[in-house]
Each structure stands twice: as C-alpha cells, then as structure tokens.
Write an enzyme that holds these catalytic residues in place. Structure first.
Site, mmCIF file in Angstrom:
data_model
loop_
_atom_site.group_PDB
_atom_site.id
_atom_site.type_symbol
_atom_site.label_atom_id
_atom_site.label_comp_id
_atom_site.label_asym_id
_atom_site.label_seq_id
_atom_site.Cartn_x
_atom_site.Cartn_y
_atom_site.Cartn_z
ATOM 1 N N TYR A 33 0.832 -1.202 0.000
ATOM 2 C CA TYR A 33 0.000 0.000 0.000
ATOM 3 C C TYR A 33 0.863 1.247 0.000
ATOM 4 O O TYR A 33 2.078 1.184 0.203
ATOM 5 C CB TYR A 33 -0.957 -0.003 1.203
ATOM 6 C CG TYR A 33 -0.295 0.279 2.538
ATOM 7 C CD1 TYR A 33 0.513 -0.675 3.154
ATOM 8 C CD2 TYR A 33 -0.451 1.514 3.162
ATOM 9 C CE1 TYR A 33 1.131 -0.411 4.372
ATOM 10 C CE2 TYR A 33 0.161 1.790 4.385
ATOM 11 C CZ TYR A 33 0.943 0.819 4.983
ATOM 12 O OH TYR A 33 1.559 1.091 6.179
ATOM 13 N N LYS A 147 6.489 -1.845 1.888
ATOM 14 C CA LYS A 147 5.286 -1.301 2.524
ATOM 15 C C LYS A 147 4.155 -2.323 2.376
ATOM 16 O O LYS A 147 3.225 -2.149 1.573
ATOM 17 C CB LYS A 147 4.934 0.074 1.934
ATOM 18 C CG LYS A 147 4.104 0.918 2.887
ATOM 19 C CD LYS A 147 4.125 2.373 2.491
ATOM 20 C CE LYS A 147 3.068 3.217 3.162
ATOM 21 N NZ LYS A 147 3.197 3.377 4.600
ATOM 22 N N GLU A 180 11.868 2.198 14.364
ATOM 23 C CA GLU A 180 10.975 3.286 13.935
ATOM 24 C C GLU A 180 9.680 3.162 14.715
ATOM 25 O O GLU A 180 9.538 2.293 15.570
ATOM 26 C CB GLU A 180 10.704 3.183 12.433
ATOM 27 C CG GLU A 180 10.054 1.869 12.041
ATOM 28 C CD GLU A 180 9.882 1.671 10.546
ATOM 29 O OE1 GLU A 180 9.702 2.648 9.814
ATOM 30 O OE2 GLU A 180 9.899 0.495 10.114
ATOM 31 N N LEU A 205 10.939 1.230 7.244
ATOM 32 C CA LEU A 205 10.350 1.745 6.010
ATOM 33 C C LEU A 205 10.997 3.108 5.767
ATOM 34 O O LEU A 205 10.992 3.965 6.658
ATOM 35 C CB LEU A 205 8.836 1.918 6.153
ATOM 36 C CG LEU A 205 8.208 2.396 4.851
ATOM 37 C CD1 LEU A 205 8.050 1.233 3.872
ATOM 38 C CD2 LEU A 205 6.864 3.051 5.086
HETATM 39 N N1 PLP Z 1 7.452 3.734 9.086
HETATM 40 C C1 PLP Z 1 6.343 2.970 8.992
HETATM 41 C C2 PLP Z 1 6.357 1.592 9.575
HETATM 42 C C3 PLP Z 1 5.194 3.452 8.347
HETATM 43 O O1 PLP Z 1 4.112 2.687 8.236
HETATM 44 C C4 PLP Z 1 5.218 4.778 7.822
HETATM 45 C C5 PLP Z 1 4.069 5.328 7.140
HETATM 46 O O2 PLP Z 1 3.033 4.720 7.007
HETATM 47 C C6 PLP Z 1 6.383 5.536 7.961
HETATM 48 C C7 PLP Z 1 7.493 4.980 8.583
HETATM 49 C C8 PLP Z 1 6.465 6.932 7.415
HETATM 50 O O3 PLP Z 1 6.496 6.909 6.016
HETATM 51 P P1 PLP Z 1 6.009 8.145 5.137
HETATM 52 O O4 PLP Z 1 6.820 9.310 5.563
HETATM 53 O O5 PLP Z 1 6.287 7.727 3.741
HETATM 54 O O6 PLP Z 1 4.561 8.332 5.432
#
Ligand code: PLP
Length: 287
Positions: A33, A147, A180, A205
């Site tokens: 996603y 993701k 994270e 991620l």
């Molecule tokens: N880390 C995880 C596990 C996430 O699910 C997300 C966003 O959904 C992020 C980091 C932050 O990513 P982004 O800045 O692309 O929204």
C-alpha cells in the site's frame, strides 16, 4: 456528496465498496500500500511515493495494476469526486483474486483499491504539547522496507501505545536500537546537537517524509547523521520527533512517560516542522 472509493476500475460509494473474499490481500496479506499526502488540493511528493509503490510491488513480485500515468489519473479523479483538499490518498494493490493456495496463482490480475480521506491539521495545542511515545520490542519480519499490508505487529504496538495514553510506539531491535514507530520514522537531536534518524535499510520503512526532510535539512545547512540510536540515547536527547505523511513533523515530548529534556518541543523540531510545512503548502509541489 457521498464519499467514493475506487475499486478495480469502478468508483463506488465508500460504504458499499467491497473486494472479493478470496482477494489474496484479505487471505494472505499478499499486497502492498501507499499513503500519499494531499495539501491544498496538490499531491505531495507523488513520484517518490509511486516509486516506493513500484519498488514494494517489485519486491513482492506483483505487477503494477496500471501504468503510473493511469494511477495519477485515477488519483486526480478520486480527489475531484471527493473534493479532497487536505488529507491523503490510500492505494492498495494485492496479487488479486484466486482460490486459496499459498503459491502464486497463474491467472490472477493485481487488484487496486484507492480511497481518500480529508484530515484536519493538528491543533496548535497538540503541537505545543507534543506527543508521547512508548517503547516496545520490534517483533516484525526482516523486510520492513517493503510497505506490506501485513501490519499486525504495528497494530499491536499502536494499540499498546493508546492503552498507555501515548500516541505512538517506537520499536526496539534486539540490540537496543530504535527501528521506527508503528507508522512513523523516529528522530532525535542529541546533546551534541546532532540531528539523527536511523539509516534506511531493511529494518525500517524509508519514509518519503523522512527522505524529504533530510533534503530540506541539507538545503537549510542543518547537519544530520543517518545511524541507529539506542533507547537510552533517545531518553537523554535534547529533542525527539516523528515524521510521516499524515503527521508531517510531530514533536515527541515523552518517552515511556518520562519527559524528553524539559518536556517541551525542541527548537530544531519546530524549525523542521515549519520548513516541511512550507514545502507542502507550496501548491506547486506536484499539482
Ligand atoms: N514507518 C512505517 C512503519 C510506516 O508505516 C510509515 C508510514 O506509514 C512511515 C514509517 C512513514 O512513512 P512516510 O513518511 O512515507 O509516510
């Protein structure tokens, strides 16, 4: 006007939108996603988000459901029909529908669902207070760079945070380093004034907000380091914050119930939030 969703080629009322019971996303979490922010009617960092979508699909060996240009057209149409000005687009692609069997089906076509949601900006009070995080063991798999819609550890972590009166849970790897948040990237400013976020690897991620903020920091001449940091380092930090497509830059003022520094959002954190906000408020981001 009813809210609409896009499901495999059709725009349908959100409440009635449905996928097949043998969609592999539903049965195996066999899908990926994206959450793409929209500000003032413009899609923010659209190509980086679509690059990441393509990469996640590639890693899972799922074809793009349509060309990138077509995905952009569907996004625009959904935004138009839902009058989306500020919020996000949610895109989910699964391997498709097939009789339940673990191996890849021969004939399934990737399934695409797209929804949108209007979001309110956080209140001045929330930004002034910052948010609390708790720490939990990282119980995820070894490919957090994908993701994937398989988010159970993230769901459990977030729920634990909510039950502890916190906003987010930071996940700790077996060596004691923060990976994270459950849906955000983690950052600190050390006592030596070093801006730190974990380096991109299969352990996290690689947030699009994270990457954008690093670029904006560079332009501002703000020095940063991409490296793992421990829970102890975070507890002793001057500042802490999280980033994501829906939070932008959000100050973290409590870790496991203890204040970060004086318990107020840090100066650099506030500066970075402003820098990121001016970037997204620039309607030309990718209208
Ligand atoms: N880390 C995880 C596990 C996430 O699910 C997300 C966003 O959904 C992020 C980091 C932050 O990513 P982004 O800045 O692309 O929204």
């Amino acid at each position: 006007m009813p809210r609409l969703a896009y499901v495999n080629g059709r725009y349908c009322p959100h409440g009635a939108a449905a996928v097949h019971i043998e969609d592999r996303g539903y049965q195996f979490a066999d899908g990926v996603y994206e959450v793409v922010p929209v500000a003032k009617g413009a899609v923010v960092d659209e190509d980086p988000h679509l690059d990441r979508l393509e990469r996640s699909l590639d890693e899972q060996r799922i074809d793009m459901p349509m060309s990138r240009a077509a995905l952009k057209l569907v996004s625009r149409e959904l935004m138009r029909r839902n009058c989306l000005s500020n919020g996000f687009l949610y895109m989910q692609v699964t391997r498709g529908v097939a009789p339940r069997d673990h191996k890849f089906p021969k004939a399934a076509k990737p399934a695409l669902v797209m929804t949108s949601r209007q979001l309110k900006a956080p209140t001045a009070q929330t930004l002034a207070d910052g948010v609390g995080v708790i720490t939990v063991p990282n119980i995820r798999w070894k490919r957090c760079d994908i993701k994937s819609v398989s988010l159970l550890p993230n769901v459990l972590g977030k729920q634990k945070a909510v039950e502890a009166g916190a906003y987010e849970a930071w996940m700790i790897d077996p060596e004691g380093y923060i990976t994270e948040g459950t849906s955000t990237n983690a950052w600190i400013v050390t006592q030596d004034n070093e801006l730190v976020t974990r380096n991109a690897s299969s352990a996290i991620l690689n947030g699009i907000t994270r990457v954008r903020l690093l670029k904006l920091a560079e332009v501002q001449g703000i020095v940063f380091k991409e490296r793992p940091f421990t829970v102890d380092e975070a507890r002793g930090a001057r500042e802490a914050f999280i980033t994501s497509s829906t939070n932008f830059v959000m100050p973290v003022t409590r870790i496991d119930g203890e204040p970060v520094a004086n318990g107020h959002p840090g100066l650099l954190t506030c500066e970075l939030r402003e820098v990121y906000e001016s970037f997204v408020q620039d309607a030309k981001v990718s209208a």
